[in-house]
Scaffold this motif. Structure first.
Motif, PDB file in Angstrom:
ATOM      1  N   ASP A  10      58.694  -9.636 -28.690  1.00 31.05           N
ATOM      2  CA  ASP A  10      58.905  -8.847 -29.895  1.00 31.05           C
ATOM      3  C   ASP A  10      58.286  -7.461 -29.690  1.00 31.05           C
ATOM      4  O   ASP A  10      57.556  -7.236 -28.719  1.00 31.05           O
ATOM      5  CB  ASP A  10      58.240  -9.547 -31.086  1.00 31.05           C
ATOM      6  N   VAL A  11      58.549  -6.572 -30.617  1.00 35.79           N
ATOM      7  CA  VAL A  11      58.008  -5.209 -30.563  1.00 35.79           C
ATOM      8  C   VAL A  11      56.499  -5.250 -30.784  1.00 35.79           C
ATOM      9  O   VAL A  11      56.006  -5.960 -31.661  1.00 35.79           O
ATOM     10  CB  VAL A  11      58.692  -4.318 -31.626  1.00 35.79           C
ATOM     11  N   ASP A  53      51.477   6.681 -28.471  1.00 41.96           N
ATOM     12  CA  ASP A  53      52.666   6.237 -27.754  1.00 41.96           C
ATOM     13  C   ASP A  53      53.419   5.163 -28.543  1.00 41.96           C
ATOM     14  O   ASP A  53      54.647   5.210 -28.658  1.00 41.96           O
ATOM     15  CB  ASP A  53      52.264   5.707 -26.368  1.00 41.96           C
ATOM     16  N   LEU A  54      52.689   4.218 -29.116  1.00 40.61           N
ATOM     17  CA  LEU A  54      53.324   3.149 -29.894  1.00 40.61           C
ATOM     18  C   LEU A  54      54.015   3.688 -31.145  1.00 40.61           C
ATOM     19  O   LEU A  54      54.985   3.099 -31.628  1.00 40.61           O
ATOM     20  CB  LEU A  54      52.290   2.092 -30.295  1.00 40.61           C
ATOM     21  N   GLN A  55      53.538   4.799 -31.668  1.00 40.33           N
ATOM     22  CA  GLN A  55      54.128   5.389 -32.872  1.00 40.33           C
ATOM     23  C   GLN A  55      55.292   6.333 -32.564  1.00 40.33           C
ATOM     24  O   GLN A  55      55.988   6.767 -33.470  1.00 40.33           O
ATOM     25  CB  GLN A  55      53.047   6.144 -33.658  1.00 40.33           C
ATOM     26  N   THR A  61      57.953  -0.482 -27.141  1.00 41.85           N
ATOM     27  CA  THR A  61      57.071  -1.314 -26.332  1.00 41.85           C
ATOM     28  C   THR A  61      57.239  -2.749 -26.800  1.00 41.85           C
ATOM     29  O   THR A  61      57.073  -3.043 -27.985  1.00 41.85           O
ATOM     30  CB  THR A  61      55.599  -0.869 -26.464  1.00 41.85           C
ATOM     31  N   LEU A  62      57.618  -3.601 -25.872  1.00 43.92           N
ATOM     32  CA  LEU A  62      57.792  -5.015 -26.179  1.00 43.92           C
ATOM     33  C   LEU A  62      56.614  -5.796 -25.621  1.00 43.92           C
ATOM     34  O   LEU A  62      56.054  -5.441 -24.583  1.00 43.92           O
ATOM     35  CB  LEU A  62      59.079  -5.557 -25.555  1.00 43.92           C
ATOM     36  N   SER A  73      53.692  -7.119 -21.354  1.00 43.96           N
ATOM     37  CA  SER A  73      54.304  -6.027 -22.108  1.00 43.96           C
ATOM     38  C   SER A  73      55.170  -5.182 -21.191  1.00 43.96           C
ATOM     39  O   SER A  73      55.054  -5.227 -19.965  1.00 43.96           O
ATOM     40  CB  SER A  73      53.232  -5.150 -22.752  1.00 43.96           C
ATOM     41  N   ILE A  74      56.029  -4.412 -21.820  1.00 41.49           N
ATOM     42  CA  ILE A  74      56.890  -3.470 -21.109  1.00 41.49           C
ATOM     43  C   ILE A  74      57.127  -2.284 -22.042  1.00 41.49           C
ATOM     44  O   ILE A  74      57.284  -2.461 -23.246  1.00 41.49           O
ATOM     45  CB  ILE A  74      58.215  -4.140 -20.666  1.00 41.49           C
ATOM     46  N   ARG A  75      57.122  -1.088 -21.468  1.00 42.61           N
ATOM     47  CA  ARG A  75      57.301   0.144 -22.240  1.00 42.61           C
ATOM     48  C   ARG A  75      58.632   0.776 -21.837  1.00 42.61           C
ATOM     49  O   ARG A  75      58.935   0.879 -20.648  1.00 42.61           O
ATOM     50  CB  ARG A  75      56.167   1.119 -21.934  1.00 42.61           C
TER      51      ARG A  75
END
Length: 178
Positions: A10-11, A53-55, A61-62, A73-75
């Motif tokens: 999920d995100v 970065d997340l915003q 980003t999962l 995780s993966i971006r």
């Protein structure tokens, strides 16, 4: 497979930023050892930089969760019709179980429809990572030096984009004959 063993992808949200930072740092220590450089970007990013970065609206980003634990995780940066994957990370005790592959495939569902190609970059000496990407259709395009590191860039052209191209070529050929 019991419910506790199932992987949920999920995100990642800002609420998960601290845990994400921990997973990335743990996962990228081995990369730092390969390059004999403890200052690779994944290890020097601050919590504040990660939250920004997340915003970002052009980044997805999962995360992969096993129960309540973030284990990978993966971006993905999105720009026009191109996506760029980076920071694929799996907790060291969870590596070798296909979690990275699951994340790599899960990304496709989060890309805009107009995405025609996906790029990924990894350290030039990261043979395991390059092998993983090659196995899943990413082809080496070029290497680029950034400071003391050399990154290998690999690209995958999405099939949907290729099908659209073929249809457009056929439409143009039909119009040209008329």
């Amino acid at each position: 497979m019991s419910e506790g063993d199932q992987i949920r992808i999920d995100v990642v949200t800002v609420d998960d930023a601290g845990e994400l930072l921990t997973v990335r740092r743990a996962a990228f220590v081995s990369e730092a050892q390969v390059f004999n450089d403890p200052n690779i970007p994944a290890l020097t990013q601050t919590l504040e930089e990660l939250i920004v970065d997340l915003q970002s609206e052009d980044v997805v980003t999962l995360g992969a969760w096993k129960g309540h634990r973030l284990i990978g995780s993966i971006r993905v940066g999105i720009e026009d019709d191109k996506a760029t994957i980076g920071r694929l990370a799996v907790a060291p005790d969870q590596q070798g179980h296909g979690i990275g592959t699951q994340l790599l495939f899960a990304v496709l569902a989060y890309l805009p429809e107009n995405t025609r190609e996906v790029w990924v970059f990894t350290g030039q000496n990261s043979k395991h990572n390059i092998s993983l990407y090659n196995k899943h259709g990413y082809e080496h395009q070029f290497d680029q030096v950034a400071g003391d590191l050399t990154y290998a860039y690999l690209r995958k052209v999405l099939e949907a984009g290729a099908i659209v191209d073929d249809a457009a070529d056929e439409d143009n050929a039909v119009r040209g004959e008329n």
